[in-house]
Design a protein around this motif. Sequence first.
Motif, PDB file in Angstrom:
ATOM      1  N   ILE A   2      12.123   8.467 -10.615  1.00 58.91           N
ATOM      2  CA  ILE A   2      11.773   8.075 -11.971  1.00 58.91           C
ATOM      3  C   ILE A   2      10.988   6.761 -11.994  1.00 58.91           C
ATOM      4  N   VAL A   3      11.162   5.939 -10.952  1.00 63.15           N
ATOM      5  CA  VAL A   3      10.364   4.713 -10.787  1.00 63.15           C
ATOM      6  C   VAL A   3       9.738   4.744  -9.402  1.00 63.15           C
ATOM      7  N   GLU A   4       8.410   4.618  -9.357  1.00 66.38           N
ATOM      8  CA  GLU A   4       7.689   4.599  -8.089  1.00 66.38           C
ATOM      9  C   GLU A   4       6.682   3.458  -8.098  1.00 66.38           C
ATOM     10  N   ALA A   5       6.884   2.501  -7.222  1.00 69.96           N
ATOM     11  CA  ALA A   5       5.971   1.367  -7.086  1.00 69.96           C
ATOM     12  C   ALA A   5       5.433   1.357  -5.659  1.00 69.96           C
ATOM     13  N   THR A   6       4.127   1.210  -5.541  1.00 68.71           N
ATOM     14  CA  THR A   6       3.495   1.265  -4.227  1.00 68.71           C
ATOM     15  C   THR A   6       2.529   0.095  -4.053  1.00 68.71           C
ATOM     16  N   GLY A   7       2.730  -0.668  -2.986  1.00 69.09           N
ATOM     17  CA  GLY A   7       1.788  -1.717  -2.597  1.00 69.09           C
ATOM     18  C   GLY A   7       1.578  -2.803  -3.628  1.00 69.09           C
ATOM     19  N   LEU A   8       2.670  -3.270  -4.253  1.00 66.31           N
ATOM     20  CA  LEU A   8       2.519  -4.287  -5.290  1.00 66.31           C
ATOM     21  C   LEU A   8       2.165  -5.645  -4.696  1.00 66.31           C
ATOM     22  N   HIS A   9       1.074  -6.211  -5.204  1.00 59.48           N
ATOM     23  CA  HIS A   9       0.668  -7.567  -4.847  1.00 59.48           C
ATOM     24  C   HIS A   9       0.526  -8.380  -6.126  1.00 59.48           C
ATOM     25  N   LYS A  10       0.964  -9.629  -6.072  1.00 53.30           N
ATOM     26  CA  LYS A  10       0.777 -10.527  -7.207  1.00 53.30           C
ATOM     27  C   LYS A  10       0.742 -11.958  -6.723  1.00 53.30           C
ATOM     28  N   ALA A  11      -0.268 -12.680  -7.172  1.00 55.82           N
ATOM     29  CA  ALA A  11      -0.398 -14.095  -6.835  1.00 55.82           C
ATOM     30  C   ALA A  11      -0.565 -14.903  -8.115  1.00 55.82           C
ATOM     31  N   PHE A  12      -0.046 -16.119  -8.090  1.00 58.92           N
ATOM     32  CA  PHE A  12      -0.266 -17.070  -9.167  1.00 58.92           C
ATOM     33  C   PHE A  12      -1.008 -18.244  -8.557  1.00 58.92           C
ATOM     34  N   GLY A  13      -2.301 -18.290  -8.821  1.00 58.66           N
ATOM     35  CA  GLY A  13      -3.124 -19.290  -8.157  1.00 58.66           C
ATOM     36  C   GLY A  13      -3.172 -19.020  -6.673  1.00 58.66           C
ATOM     37  N   SER A  14      -2.851 -20.012  -5.882  1.00 62.42           N
ATOM     38  CA  SER A  14      -2.867 -19.860  -4.426  1.00 62.42           C
ATOM     39  C   SER A  14      -1.524 -19.388  -3.867  1.00 62.42           C
ATOM     40  N   THR A  15      -0.554 -19.182  -4.763  1.00 62.36           N
ATOM     41  CA  THR A  15       0.771 -18.768  -4.311  1.00 62.36           C
ATOM     42  C   THR A  15       0.906 -17.247  -4.369  1.00 62.36           C
ATOM     43  N   GLN A  16       1.094 -16.635  -3.210  1.00 62.35           N
ATOM     44  CA  GLN A  16       1.288 -15.187  -3.137  1.00 62.35           C
ATOM     45  C   GLN A  16       2.758 -14.883  -3.364  1.00 62.35           C
ATOM     46  N   VAL A  17       3.075 -14.253  -4.490  1.00 62.14           N
ATOM     47  CA  VAL A  17       4.467 -14.003  -4.856  1.00 62.14           C
ATOM     48  C   VAL A  17       4.936 -12.645  -4.356  1.00 62.14           C
ATOM     49  N   LEU A  18       4.099 -11.628  -4.485  1.00 69.37           N
ATOM     50  CA  LEU A  18       4.419 -10.299  -3.965  1.00 69.37           C
ATOM     51  C   LEU A  18       3.348  -9.897  -2.964  1.00 69.37           C
ATOM     52  N   ASN A  19       3.796  -9.315  -1.862  1.00 64.85           N
ATOM     53  CA  ASN A  19       2.856  -9.010  -0.774  1.00 64.85           C
ATOM     54  C   ASN A  19       3.113  -7.602  -0.228  1.00 64.85           C
ATOM     55  N   GLY A  20       2.804  -6.594  -1.083  1.00 65.20           N
ATOM     56  CA  GLY A  20       2.918  -5.216  -0.633  1.00 65.20           C
ATOM     57  C   GLY A  20       4.307  -4.626  -0.790  1.00 65.20           C
ATOM     58  N   VAL A  21       4.859  -4.684  -1.993  1.00 67.97           N
ATOM     59  CA  VAL A  21       6.212  -4.183  -2.245  1.00 67.97           C
ATOM     60  C   VAL A  21       6.171  -2.714  -2.656  1.00 67.97           C
ATOM     61  N   ASP A  22       7.001  -1.899  -2.005  1.00 67.85           N
ATOM     62  CA  ASP A  22       7.181  -0.493  -2.359  1.00 67.85           C
ATOM     63  C   ASP A  22       8.615  -0.297  -2.850  1.00 67.85           C
ATOM     64  N   LEU A  23       8.770   0.419  -3.971  1.00 68.90           N
ATOM     65  CA  LEU A  23      10.089   0.716  -4.514  1.00 68.90           C
ATOM     66  C   LEU A  23      10.135   2.165  -4.977  1.00 68.90           C
ATOM     67  N   HIS A  24      11.244   2.829  -4.729  1.00 75.65           N
ATOM     68  CA  HIS A  24      11.419   4.213  -5.158  1.00 75.65           C
ATOM     69  C   HIS A  24      12.832   4.370  -5.700  1.00 75.65           C
ATOM     70  N   VAL A  25      12.935   4.691  -6.988  1.00 72.91           N
ATOM     71  CA  VAL A  25      14.235   4.748  -7.664  1.00 72.91           C
ATOM     72  C   VAL A  25      14.489   6.173  -8.138  1.00 72.91           C
ATOM     73  N   GLU A  26      15.622   6.722  -7.716  1.00 73.29           N
ATOM     74  CA  GLU A  26      15.998   8.069  -8.134  1.00 73.29           C
ATOM     75  C   GLU A  26      16.625   8.037  -9.526  1.00 73.29           C
ATOM     76  N   GLU A  27      16.388   9.088 -10.289  1.00 73.09           N
ATOM     77  CA  GLU A  27      16.922   9.183 -11.644  1.00 73.09           C
ATOM     78  C   GLU A  27      18.443   9.252 -11.622  1.00 73.09           C
ATOM     79  N   GLY A  28      19.070   8.581 -12.599  1.00 72.69           N
ATOM     80  CA  GLY A  28      20.516   8.626 -12.729  1.00 72.69           C
ATOM     81  C   GLY A  28      21.260   7.837 -11.679  1.00 72.69           C
ATOM     82  N   THR A  29      20.647   6.764 -11.167  1.00 67.54           N
ATOM     83  CA  THR A  29      21.286   5.930 -10.157  1.00 67.54           C
ATOM     84  C   THR A  29      21.200   4.459 -10.571  1.00 67.54           C
ATOM     85  N   VAL A  30      21.959   3.627  -9.855  1.00 68.01           N
ATOM     86  CA  VAL A  30      21.839   2.174  -9.996  1.00 68.01           C
ATOM     87  C   VAL A  30      21.071   1.661  -8.790  1.00 68.01           C
TER      88      VAL A  30
END
Length: 309
Positions: A2-30
């Motif tokens: 139900i949630v699929e995230a692939t290759g997330l990158h995020k920087a604020f200025g020169s600060t790299q906060v996320l560097n290639g995050v993958d997440l996979h969440v199955e429905e009806g779970t914690v």
Amino acid sequence: MIVEATGLHKAFGSTQVLNGVDLHVEEGTVFALLGPNGAGKTTIVRILTTLLRPDRGSVRIAGYDVVHEATGVRGVISLTGQSAAVDDQQTGRENLVMIGRLMHLGAPTARRRATELLERFELVDAMNRRVKTYSGGMRRRLDLAMSLVSQPKVIFLDEPTTGLDPSSRTTMWDAIKDMVASGTTIVLTTQYLEEADRLADRIVLINGGRVVASGTADALKSQVGGDRLDLRFSAETDVARAATLFDVPRGTDPLVLGVPSDGSAEHLHRVLDDLRIAGVPPVTVSSHRPTLDDVFLSLTATGRTPAQV
């Protein structure tokens, strides 16, 4: 998923906060996100809830793209932040009915939904009191109830039990379990490792903007070793003899020796018999099973490479 995230990158200025995050969440779970302060957890939640755009990567929630179909995403999610977003001047019931009307529920439906949620979160006795008279735990439960008025498919809980007493925390845990049992998916960030251990079907550990480990609580614990018997002796010479007997290294405490164990009573008795025969009986014996605290400290302090289990 139900949630699929692939290759997330995020920087604020020169600060790299996320560097290639993958997440996979199955429905009806914690699904629990753990990590030290500054690891990137809040940034991930803000991206998943359409509050922040990633620099690179993609996210889909219930089939909707969080960037290009943000309105669709907002229709199937709910976000409960670290502080309760309730109206102090209204009663608990009025808060819930108001949210229902804002969600375009008819008045009868909004009132019925409010009653259901007041019962679920044990707030019936206080439903006609102004929220300013509520305790911290009651306010937090009301805040979570408000996030459920529209019956979202995915609820994001950002440290939902911070500051609560043990009784209120247990009530919240029970409510979360009930939500999942009814088919809701929970994405949880928490500073309480016991909370993740008790609730999460799957845990992802974030450090330095990367996923450093993911899996069930038991699988993650296995990464830092199995069960252990901690044997305390009265003299260092006894520790040395026992270390030779079991062929294990000595630890940092000169009077304690750690011996790997399978957790069974049979193994414990065998170890004690061997020590008695060798003439070096321990003063005390304690059993240690790895916890998520051990996992957290091991994986965030050593810079180990990502592990999927």
